[in-house]
Design a protein around this motif. Structure first.
Motif, PDB file in Angstrom:
ATOM      1  N   SER A 145      79.218  17.914 -74.128  1.00 35.31           N
ATOM      2  CA  SER A 145      79.624  16.510 -74.031  1.00 35.31           C
ATOM      3  C   SER A 145      79.979  15.872 -75.373  1.00 35.31           C
ATOM      4  O   SER A 145      80.482  14.755 -75.408  1.00 35.31           O
ATOM      5  CB  SER A 145      78.503  15.702 -73.355  1.00 35.31           C
ATOM      6  OG  SER A 145      77.302  15.898 -74.065  1.00 35.31           O
ATOM      7  N   LEU A 192      84.691  28.681 -69.628  1.00 33.63           N
ATOM      8  CA  LEU A 192      83.835  29.275 -70.676  1.00 33.63           C
ATOM      9  C   LEU A 192      83.904  30.793 -70.597  1.00 33.63           C
ATOM     10  O   LEU A 192      84.000  31.484 -71.618  1.00 33.63           O
ATOM     11  CB  LEU A 192      82.375  28.815 -70.498  1.00 33.63           C
ATOM     12  CG  LEU A 192      82.060  27.359 -70.852  1.00 33.63           C
ATOM     13  CD1 LEU A 192      80.617  27.033 -70.487  1.00 33.63           C
ATOM     14  CD2 LEU A 192      82.299  27.098 -72.334  1.00 33.63           C
ATOM     15  N   VAL A 247      72.840  26.571 -75.287  1.00 25.59           N
ATOM     16  CA  VAL A 247      71.394  26.594 -75.090  1.00 25.59           C
ATOM     17  C   VAL A 247      71.068  26.753 -73.602  1.00 25.59           C
ATOM     18  O   VAL A 247      71.717  26.143 -72.759  1.00 25.59           O
ATOM     19  CB  VAL A 247      70.723  25.332 -75.697  1.00 25.59           C
ATOM     20  CG1 VAL A 247      71.261  24.047 -75.100  1.00 25.59           C
ATOM     21  CG2 VAL A 247      69.216  25.401 -75.548  1.00 25.59           C
TER      22      VAL A 247
HETATM   23  P1  NDP Z   1      71.836  22.870 -79.738  1.00 20.30           P
HETATM   24  O1  NDP Z   1      71.165  22.040 -78.706  1.00 20.30           O
HETATM   25  O2  NDP Z   1      71.909  22.394 -81.125  1.00 20.30           O
HETATM   26  O3  NDP Z   1      73.339  23.201 -79.248  1.00 20.30           O
HETATM   27  C1  NDP Z   1      73.607  23.638 -77.964  1.00 20.30           C
HETATM   28  C2  NDP Z   1      75.107  23.843 -77.751  1.00 20.30           C
HETATM   29  O4  NDP Z   1      75.322  24.182 -76.372  1.00 20.30           O
HETATM   30  C3  NDP Z   1      75.934  22.600 -78.022  1.00 20.30           C
HETATM   31  O5  NDP Z   1      77.218  22.975 -78.436  1.00 20.30           O
HETATM   32  C4  NDP Z   1      76.003  21.947 -76.639  1.00 20.30           C
HETATM   33  O6  NDP Z   1      77.114  21.081 -76.470  1.00 20.30           O
HETATM   34  C5  NDP Z   1      76.133  23.165 -75.744  1.00 20.30           C
HETATM   35  N1  NDP Z   1      75.602  22.936 -74.405  1.00 20.30           N
HETATM   36  C6  NDP Z   1      74.454  22.279 -74.072  1.00 20.30           C
HETATM   37  N2  NDP Z   1      74.287  22.278 -72.728  1.00 20.30           N
HETATM   38  C7  NDP Z   1      75.360  22.929 -72.211  1.00 20.30           C
HETATM   39  C8  NDP Z   1      75.771  23.230 -70.873  1.00 20.30           C
HETATM   40  N3  NDP Z   1      75.054  22.851 -69.798  1.00 20.30           N
HETATM   41  N4  NDP Z   1      76.923  23.902 -70.711  1.00 20.30           N
HETATM   42  C9  NDP Z   1      77.664  24.295 -71.777  1.00 20.30           C
HETATM   43  N5  NDP Z   1      77.328  24.034 -73.057  1.00 20.30           N
HETATM   44  C10 NDP Z   1      76.187  23.361 -73.269  1.00 20.30           C
HETATM   45  O7  NDP Z   1      71.115  24.293 -79.661  1.00 20.30           O
HETATM   46  P2  NDP Z   1      70.895  25.358 -80.852  1.00 20.30           P
HETATM   47  O8  NDP Z   1      72.179  25.569 -81.592  1.00 20.30           O
HETATM   48  O9  NDP Z   1      69.674  25.034 -81.588  1.00 20.30           O
HETATM   49  O10 NDP Z   1      70.557  26.670 -80.003  1.00 20.30           O
HETATM   50  C11 NDP Z   1      71.557  27.382 -79.290  1.00 20.30           C
HETATM   51  C12 NDP Z   1      70.970  28.691 -78.803  1.00 20.30           C
HETATM   52  O11 NDP Z   1      70.637  29.481 -79.933  1.00 20.30           O
HETATM   53  C13 NDP Z   1      69.670  28.519 -77.995  1.00 20.30           C
HETATM   54  O12 NDP Z   1      69.645  29.459 -76.968  1.00 20.30           O
HETATM   55  C14 NDP Z   1      68.584  28.801 -79.015  1.00 20.30           C
HETATM   56  O13 NDP Z   1      67.422  29.335 -78.426  1.00 20.30           O
HETATM   57  C15 NDP Z   1      69.263  29.842 -79.894  1.00 20.30           C
HETATM   58  N6  NDP Z   1      68.738  29.889 -81.249  1.00 20.30           N
HETATM   59  C16 NDP Z   1      68.858  28.796 -82.079  1.00 20.30           C
HETATM   60  C17 NDP Z   1      68.338  28.811 -83.351  1.00 20.30           C
HETATM   61  C18 NDP Z   1      68.511  27.645 -84.278  1.00 20.30           C
HETATM   62  O14 NDP Z   1      68.155  27.753 -85.459  1.00 20.30           O
HETATM   63  N7  NDP Z   1      69.041  26.518 -83.837  1.00 20.30           N
HETATM   64  C19 NDP Z   1      67.613  29.980 -83.852  1.00 20.30           C
HETATM   65  C20 NDP Z   1      67.564  31.082 -82.925  1.00 20.30           C
HETATM   66  C21 NDP Z   1      68.103  31.023 -81.668  1.00 20.30           C
HETATM   67  P3  NDP Z   1      76.997  19.481 -76.859  1.00 20.30           P
HETATM   68  O15 NDP Z   1      76.807  19.466 -78.357  1.00 20.30           O
HETATM   69  O16 NDP Z   1      78.287  18.913 -76.437  1.00 20.30           O
HETATM   70  O17 NDP Z   1      75.810  18.966 -76.126  1.00 20.30           O
END
Ligand code: NDP
Ligand code: MG
Length: 394
Positions: A37, A85, A102
């Motif tokens: 979003s 996607l 996520v």
């Molecule tokens: P964020 O919440 O920061 O980002 C999530 C991303 O996914 C955003 O681009 C978001 O879009 C998108 N998103 C959220 N919901 C949906 C949906 N229903 N459909 C499609 N896209 C969606 O998460 P992180 O970057 O922290 O984490 C991402 C993944 O990486 C997770 O699985 C986490 O466990 C893993 N991970 C993260 C780490 C980290 O340091 N952050 C470390 C290790 C693993 P929008 O911004 O528009 O909401």
């Protein structure tokens, strides 16, 4: 030149990935970006990285993004929804896919990348926890290369002998040791955890991450999911996976060998290191992360994980041992519970109670197909929502 799709480009991992890519324009170009979003953030990324395609979560978001891009004179093709996607993950022009959506929402596109034989840079641990063997089989059948982004798994990957990414049975591995910071509540009195706010839970001592994984770090469900993730990525049984608290997050994980050797990977806690490692593998590229200064850090501490303080860790080990769809039930219940906590509908210490309730009341089954896993995911979510609606007394 490698063409990259980033699923979840606007998130914490997505932004770090673009930071690394921007340092190496001669090696990488961006094929597609997705967000859910955050349309304006995605529009700014499109302006800078000029992808051919962009995908968002709804028709309204797609219309808004299209308007923003056209106003800037960009011709990026815009689409929305799960099928879109999957299409940007599997497109024939794509070399590597960063799977950084996520939660369970990332399963279908991550699986699409694996089925299409892409180099899959796997951040979305929930997808692998849910689908387990099905995901590994899909990658093996297509020849997809799975490269872990999660810092612990990337560390283990680096500490295993090359070529032993998957089945270290004959590599002399005695156990793998996942390090864990313990999160913001490592030393806080357990009884006082009822009162913690989402802001306190999301304030991780060492890492800046999205809100869901930050709460998972505070409950240590994150480490539990990582135990299951390690099992599938490296073929290691639960009995050979250990969790070790290491508050400084400098050692990202270790591999113990039968001869007594322990190999560890160290670095500053910055996700650009594992991202750069996986992007360039088997080569090495600059990630922008400062060199580790151990003399300045001076002290590295370790302690055993306390399963009584962190019941989610025990629930995850149990789910891994139970097998079948138990990890999918665990993950779905946790996603609902974490969202309810972030929405102030339940307290912090109810998160593990919701998960336990779902595991105990929803009958698991064989993880025989993605459809079977998704059906169980749906049952678990409904059971978790019913339990939460029942009120805070439990
Ligand atoms: P964020 O919440 O920061 O980002 C999530 C991303 O996914 C955003 O681009 C978001 O879009 C998108 N998103 C959220 N919901 C949906 C949906 N229903 N459909 C499609 N896209 C969606 O998460 P992180 O970057 O922290 O984490 C991402 C993944 O990486 C997770 O699985 C986490 O466990 C893993 N991970 C993260 C780490 C980290 O340091 N952050 C470390 C290790 C693993 P929008 O911004 O528009 O909401
Ligand atoms: Mg991790």
């Amino acid at each position: 030149m490698q063409r990259i799709t980033i699923l979840g480009a606007t998130g914490s991992i997505g932004v770090s990935t673009l930071d690394v890519l921007a340092r190496h324009p001669e090696r990488y170009s961006v094929f597609a970006l997705s967000a859910h979003s955050k349309v304006e953030a995605l529009a700014a990324q499109c302006e800078r990285f000029r992808p051919a395609r962009a995908v968002v979560g709804s028709a309204a978001a797609a219309a808004q993004l299209t308007a923003l891009l056209r106003a800037k004179g960009l011709r990026t093709e815009v689409d929305y929804g799960e099928a879109a996607l999957c299409a940007i993950a599997a497109d024939a022009q794509v070399d590597a896919v960063m799977a950084a959506i996520v939660g369970a929402a990332g399963l279908a596109p991550t699986l699409a990348a694996a089925r299409a034989g892409k180099k899959v840079l796997l951040a979305n641990k929930e997808a692998l926890v849910m689908s387990g063997q099905l995901f590994i089989d899909a990658a093996q059948a297509s020849g997809a290369v799975l490269l872990p982004i999660d810092s612990e798994h990337n560390a283990i990957f680096q500490c295993l002998p090359r070529g032993y990414g998957r089945a270290p049975a004959d590599a002399g591995v005695a156990k793998i040791v996942l390090t864990a910071s313990g999160g913001p509540f490592l030393t806080r009195a357990v009884d006082s955890l009822d009162a913690v706010t989402p802001e306190q839970a999301c304030k991780h001592p060492n890492w800046v991450m999205g809100r869901k994984i930050s709460v998972d770090s505070a409950t240590m469900m994150n480490k539990g999911l990582e135990v299951i993730e390690a099992h599938w990525l490296f073929g290691t049984p639960a009995a050979q996976i250990e969790v070790l608290i290491h508050p400084q997050s400098v050692i990202h994980s270790m591999v113990s060998y039968v001869d007594g050797s322990v190999l560890a990977q160290l670095g500053n806690p910055d996700m650009r290191t594992p991202i750069a490692h996986a992007l360039a593998y088997p080569e090495r590229i600059d990630s922008g992360v400062a060199q580790l200064d151990l003399a300045q850090i001076a002290t590295l501490q370790f302690e055993r994980a306390d399963f009584a303080r962190f019941p989610c860790l025990a629930l995850a080990f149990d789910a891994l041992r139970a097998g079948g769809t138990a990890p999918a039930l665990l993950n779905a219940a946790n996603e609902v519970a974490v969202q309810a906590f972030l929405d102030l509908r339940i307290g912090f210490r109810q998160i593990d109670r919701v998960v336990r309730h779902v595991i105990e009341t929803v009958a698991g089954g064989a993880a025989s197909s993605i459809e079977a896993v998704m059906a169980q995911d749906g049952l678990a979510r409904a059971a978790a929502e019913r339990y939460i609606a029942g009120g805070p007394a439990r």
